[in-house]
Design a protein around this motif. Structure first.
Motif, PDB file in Angstrom:
ATOM      1  N   THR A 144       0.851  -1.186   0.000  1.00 47.93           N
ATOM      2  CA  THR A 144       0.000   0.000   0.000  1.00 47.93           C
ATOM      3  C   THR A 144       0.886   1.234   0.000  1.00 47.93           C
ATOM      4  O   THR A 144       1.802   1.338   0.831  1.00 47.93           O
ATOM      5  CB  THR A 144      -0.914   0.023   1.240  1.00 47.93           C
ATOM      6  N   VAL A 173       1.049   5.323   0.509  1.00 47.84           N
ATOM      7  CA  VAL A 173       0.277   6.402   1.108  1.00 47.84           C
ATOM      8  C   VAL A 173       1.145   7.651   1.207  1.00 47.84           C
ATOM      9  O   VAL A 173       2.338   7.573   1.515  1.00 47.84           O
ATOM     10  CB  VAL A 173      -0.246   5.987   2.511  1.00 47.84           C
ATOM     11  N   ARG A 230      -6.566   1.035   4.781  1.00 50.23           N
ATOM     12  CA  ARG A 230      -6.912   2.362   4.258  1.00 50.23           C
ATOM     13  C   ARG A 230      -7.717   3.164   5.280  1.00 50.23           C
ATOM     14  O   ARG A 230      -7.431   4.342   5.539  1.00 50.23           O
ATOM     15  CB  ARG A 230      -7.724   2.196   2.966  1.00 50.23           C
ATOM     16  N   LEU A 244      -5.461   4.300   8.203  1.00 47.27           N
ATOM     17  CA  LEU A 244      -4.543   5.379   7.836  1.00 47.27           C
ATOM     18  C   LEU A 244      -5.271   6.723   7.784  1.00 47.27           C
ATOM     19  O   LEU A 244      -4.775   7.739   8.296  1.00 47.27           O
ATOM     20  CB  LEU A 244      -3.898   5.074   6.477  1.00 47.27           C
ATOM     21  N   VAL A 274      -4.226   7.672   0.207  1.00 54.85           N
ATOM     22  CA  VAL A 274      -3.842   6.284  -0.062  1.00 54.85           C
ATOM     23  C   VAL A 274      -3.968   6.022  -1.560  1.00 54.85           C
ATOM     24  O   VAL A 274      -5.063   6.160  -2.126  1.00 54.85           O
ATOM     25  CB  VAL A 274      -4.718   5.298   0.731  1.00 54.85           C
TER      26      VAL A 274
END
Length: 325
Positions: free
Chosen positions: A54, A56, A112, A115, A124
């Motif tokens: 992922t 971000v 997600r 975060l 993201v």
């Protein structure tokens, strides 16, 4: 208006005078690079290790250990967090959950949401998933492609020229690849399929530059059969120097701009290419040509056997590199 010449026509540099120093430096760097590859290893990307990644972007720099602990607390497995260059973008790698695509999408949604909740303003980019089986195949195929490319190139040059040229080209390519891999082991930049593509491109560039020099060496060997080999090699390198400098400089300028202003997603690829241009230019001058001397390449190597004897050689005109116009 007179055209700009980066290298004057009468350039006369004795490159091979420093071949022992240059080769010692190359061998030292190769040994160091190999040691780094085994000791530190590579920061393998998701393409090779599998899992879920992922990306971000935060509004400011964050504490990596804290971020990793928060991700692991979500129950998605051990998290590896890495900052992308010197930016506020971070890469979060987690193991691929069992349960297929549905489980992977659920884990990505949990990460997600966490975060965005803990870091207001975070953006993201999305999650990427690669299974362990696919990553293993990618790593194996990447290694095979690099090996076969180098062997095929060496065989081609061996057939087209003499066996000394094939060995020289193969060692030069090994030199370029080893130093590039050592750079990634040292810096721990992410090593993914983009870097494999960059290494293959470096091989192609280095080979192209080496063949240009080799072609001129072969041409001059037929033209100046009594010239000393070191002088002949220096002459050939100087005659192709303008082309080498212009090509390397033009590509280097573009890559430097991309490295500084380009997107982070191609940072590793651009860095590998820029390094490859530098070491590829160095190897085509000091490595591939110098090896020909140590492999005892003779000025009469391209003469027919009946003309390569004492009579054939004695009948040729002795020319010195220093006397060239």
């Amino acid at each position: 208006m007179r055209p700009l010449k980066l290298v004057p026509d009468n350039t006369n540099i004795a490159f091979l005078k420093y071949r022992n120093v240059a080769m010692a430096l190359s061998l030292l760097l190769i040994a160091g690079s190999i040691a780094l590859c085994f000791i530190k290893g590579f920061n393998l990307g998701i393409d090779f290790v599998g899992g879920q990644q992922t990306r971000v972007t935060f509004t400011q720099h964050v504490d990596i250990p804290t971020l990793g602990e928060r991700i692991q607390a979500l129950g998605v497995g051990e998290a590896t967090v890495q900052q992308v260059a010197d930016t506020t973008e971070y890469s979060i790698r987690t193991p691929l959950p069992e349960g297929g695509e549905e489980a992977a999408n659920k884990a990505a949604s949990v990460i997600r949401a966490a975060l965005i909740k803990n870091y207001p303003g975070a953006q993201v980019a999305g999650a990427q998933s690669v299974s362990g089986k696919v990553s293993e195949e990618l790593f194996r195929n990447g290694a095979i492609s690099l090996s076969l490319a180098m062997l095929a190139i060496a065989l081609y040059i061996w057939v087209r020229f003499e066996w000394q040229f094939g060995i020289g080209a193969l060692f030069a390519l090994f030199h370029d690849v080893a130093l590039t891999l050592g750079f990634f082991a040292l810096t721990q930049l992410e090593f993914d399929l983009n870097i494999v593509a960059a290494v293959l491109t470096i091989i192609g560039y280095s080979l192209n530059d080496t063949i240009v020099v080799y072609d001129r060496i072969r041409e001059n060997m037929r033209k100046y059969r009594k010239m000393e080999m070191e002088e002949l090699l220096n002459l050939s390198i100087n005659e192709t120097l303008s082309r080498t400098v212009v090509t390397s400089l033009s590509i280097g300028i573009v890559l430097t701009v991309l490295l500084v202003l380009g997107p982070d997603v191609i940072f590793g690829f651009t860095a590998a290419m820029l390094l490859g241009i530098v070491i590829g230019t160095f190897s085509s001058v000091y490595v591939s040509a110098a090896i020909l001397l140590w492999l005892k390449l003779r000025p009469d190597s391209f003469l027919p056997k009946e003309a390569a004897g004492p009579k054939g050689v004695e009948g040729a005109e002795r020319v010195s590199f220093k006397d060239m116009p």
